[in-house]
Design a protein around this motif. Structure first.
Motif, mmCIF file in Angstrom:
data_model
loop_
_atom_site.group_PDB
_atom_site.id
_atom_site.type_symbol
_atom_site.label_atom_id
_atom_site.label_comp_id
_atom_site.label_asym_id
_atom_site.label_seq_id
_atom_site.Cartn_x
_atom_site.Cartn_y
_atom_site.Cartn_z
ATOM 1 N N GLU A 237 20.638 84.446 -35.298
ATOM 2 C CA GLU A 237 20.891 85.843 -34.934
ATOM 3 C C GLU A 237 20.791 86.799 -36.125
ATOM 4 O O GLU A 237 20.903 88.018 -35.962
ATOM 5 C CB GLU A 237 22.275 85.976 -34.293
ATOM 6 C CG GLU A 237 23.451 85.759 -35.240
ATOM 7 C CD GLU A 237 23.757 84.292 -35.520
ATOM 8 O OE1 GLU A 237 24.700 84.020 -36.286
ATOM 9 O OE2 GLU A 237 23.035 83.421 -34.977
ATOM 10 N N TYR A 238 20.526 86.272 -37.310
ATOM 11 C CA TYR A 238 20.504 87.092 -38.524
ATOM 12 C C TYR A 238 19.506 88.251 -38.391
ATOM 13 O O TYR A 238 18.343 88.064 -38.019
ATOM 14 C CB TYR A 238 20.126 86.220 -39.720
ATOM 15 C CG TYR A 238 19.905 86.972 -41.017
ATOM 16 C CD1 TYR A 238 20.975 87.378 -41.801
ATOM 17 C CD2 TYR A 238 18.618 87.274 -41.449
ATOM 18 C CE1 TYR A 238 20.772 88.064 -42.992
ATOM 19 C CE2 TYR A 238 18.395 87.958 -42.635
ATOM 20 C CZ TYR A 238 19.475 88.356 -43.404
ATOM 21 O OH TYR A 238 19.264 89.035 -44.578
ATOM 22 N N GLY A 239 19.969 89.461 -38.688
ATOM 23 C CA GLY A 239 19.099 90.629 -38.753
ATOM 24 C C GLY A 239 18.660 91.204 -37.421
ATOM 25 O O GLY A 239 17.938 92.204 -37.386
ATOM 26 N N ILE A 240 19.066 90.606 -36.315
ATOM 27 C CA ILE A 240 18.616 91.066 -34.996
ATOM 28 C C ILE A 240 19.611 92.082 -34.448
ATOM 29 O O ILE A 240 20.771 91.749 -34.192
ATOM 30 C CB ILE A 240 18.458 89.881 -34.020
ATOM 31 C CG1 ILE A 240 17.407 88.900 -34.563
ATOM 32 C CG2 ILE A 240 18.071 90.378 -32.629
ATOM 33 C CD1 ILE A 240 17.230 87.654 -33.719
ATOM 34 N N ASN A 241 19.165 93.313 -34.284
ATOM 35 C CA ASN A 241 20.035 94.385 -33.794
ATOM 36 C C ASN A 241 20.017 94.526 -32.281
ATOM 37 O O ASN A 241 20.985 94.990 -31.681
ATOM 38 C CB ASN A 241 19.628 95.727 -34.412
ATOM 39 C CG ASN A 241 19.973 95.817 -35.884
ATOM 40 O OD1 ASN A 241 20.864 95.109 -36.363
ATOM 41 N ND2 ASN A 241 19.269 96.673 -36.605
ATOM 42 N N ASP A 242 18.888 94.179 -31.671
ATOM 43 C CA ASP A 242 18.789 94.310 -30.222
ATOM 44 C C ASP A 242 17.735 93.349 -29.693
ATOM 45 O O ASP A 242 16.984 92.737 -30.460
ATOM 46 C CB ASP A 242 18.471 95.753 -29.807
ATOM 47 C CG ASP A 242 17.181 96.277 -30.429
ATOM 48 O OD1 ASP A 242 16.314 95.456 -30.792
ATOM 49 O OD2 ASP A 242 17.027 97.499 -30.551
ATOM 50 N N ILE A 243 17.714 93.224 -28.383
ATOM 51 C CA ILE A 243 16.745 92.368 -27.705
ATOM 52 C C ILE A 243 16.013 93.223 -26.683
ATOM 53 O O ILE A 243 16.640 93.909 -25.867
ATOM 54 C CB ILE A 243 17.439 91.179 -27.003
ATOM 55 C CG1 ILE A 243 18.096 90.266 -28.046
ATOM 56 C CG2 ILE A 243 16.444 90.396 -26.152
ATOM 57 C CD1 ILE A 243 18.946 89.169 -27.435
#
Length: 376
Positions: A237-243
């Motif tokens: 999940e590192y660095g992921i702000n949205d999907i």
């Protein structure tokens, strides 16, 4: 209705990405992406007779009645449309088990020429050129000269033939052995294996079909960033702000889009990041207000992905529940994504948008190779 069709050429194809580029350069236009299941029945009452039932998941079936001949490149058939869900069962009781051909078909066209980029289950990747008559077939020659070097070689016979050959010798595909699957197929399997192992994306990937969307993808940054994290040994999940969950619906009302988004947020309420659900058919309605310049409406979901900011993030993935397989749409291929390369796609974005994204990504994934905006 009686229709005549001429198949100008059929090839095995290792990688569709350069084929799409060549088609665009020569003036062909993307038409649609379809999932087709063909049930092919042999008619013992007619020499070489066949009945093909094509299910495209639209509630009705297309029926082709024709005869096989020595000249498979030219075929004349009767064409009907039926809405009887028992049709396949009825034909099976009359003619026995059909040959079943499952494929994802990407369709392009240039006037009366039609191009098929097919991923056929148990066969491989195929590229076809079809024309409605001899005159139009002659117009295909420039395409054949341009595209020929991108192919694995000319093929004869139908998908039915290749599948029958596969069943006679199940260890070897009639097009290519499993170990020599196309580069894109191998890369797509690598990508989906990483995505399915992500705690952040696993449930979303497997359960998104419950939303009942006819055409959707999970795509863009969350796909690329999950791959980069895996390659760097970072948490998924590192660095992921949205999907991003994108779909295409001709209903352009904001209310309908919000209902779909609310349903998705409720289904995936445990996601620790924002789920951004957008109907790509209505992006042009708000794009200028947000980015300062207008864009034309997207005609398809795939056309929207074609415009995404970088070649590495122009990727959409979804589970194909009917086949138990995965669909990966990557108009620029997967080399840049798996090669840790960020390259601008200048189809729609500006230099400032690209550089803003790049500056954030480099801070999080310093090993990325960045292709400058003005590199070509």
């Amino acid at each position: 209705m009686k229709i005549s069709l001429r198949r100008v050429a059929k090839y095995g194809c290792a990688d569709f990405a350069p084929v799409r580029t060549a088609l665009r350069e020569m003036g062909a236009k993307y038409v649609a992406l379809e999932h087709q299941t063909d049930y092919i029945f042999v008619r013992p009452d007619a020499d070489g007779g066949r009945i093909k039932v094509r299910d495209e998941g639209r509630g009705s079936c297309l029926i082709y009645v024709y005869a096989r001949s020595a000249k498979e490149s030219e075929i004349e058939f009767d064409y009907y449309e039926f809405r009887d869900p028992q049709l396949v069962s009825l034909l099976q009781s009359l003619y026995g088990e059909p040959v079943v051909v499952r494929k994802e078909r990407e369709i392009w066209s240039d006037r009366e020429l039609v191009f098929h980029l097919d991923q056929v289950a148990e066969v491989g990747q195929l590229f076809e050129i079809e024309a409605l008559d001899q005159a139009e077939a002659a117009a295909a020659q420039p395409y054949m000269e341009k595209l020929g070097p991108l192919m694995r070689g000319r093929l004869e016979g139908s998908n039915e033939d290749h599948l029958r050959s596969r069943k006679r010798n199940p260890s070897v595909s009639s097009i290519q052995a499993d170990k020599s699957a196309s580069r894109f197929e191998r890369q797509a399997k690598q990508v989906t294996a990483i995505l399915k192992s992500s705690p952040l994306l696993e449930k979303l990937l497997f359960e998104a079909p419950r939303l009942g969307l006819r055409n959707y993808y999970i795509g863009a940054g969350c796909i690329a960033q999950t791959i980069w994290n895996s390659m760097c040994g970072l948490p998924p999940e590192y660095g992921i702000n949205d999907i991003d969950l994108v779909y295409y619906d001709p209903d352009l009302s904001a209310g309908k889009e919000e209902r779909v988004a609310r349903q998705a947020r409720e289904l995936f309420a445990e996601l620790p990041v924002r789920l951004d659900v957008k109907n790509q058919a209505r992006v042009h309605l708000w794009y200028e207000r947000r980015f300062g310049y207008p864009i034309r409406p997207y005609r398809t979901l795939e056309e929207a992905i074609d415009s995404w900011p970088t070649t590495a993030t122009a990727v959409g993935v979804r589970a194909d529940g009917r086949y138990g397989e995965w669909s990966v749409y990557a108009p620029f291929g997967l080399d840049d994504l798996l090669g840790f390369i960020v390259r601008p796609n200048k189809a729609q974005i500006t230099q400032s948008i690209y550089e803003q994204k790049v500056s954030r990504w480099v801070a999080l994934w310093p090993g990325l190779s960045i292709v400058p905006w003005n590199s070509d």
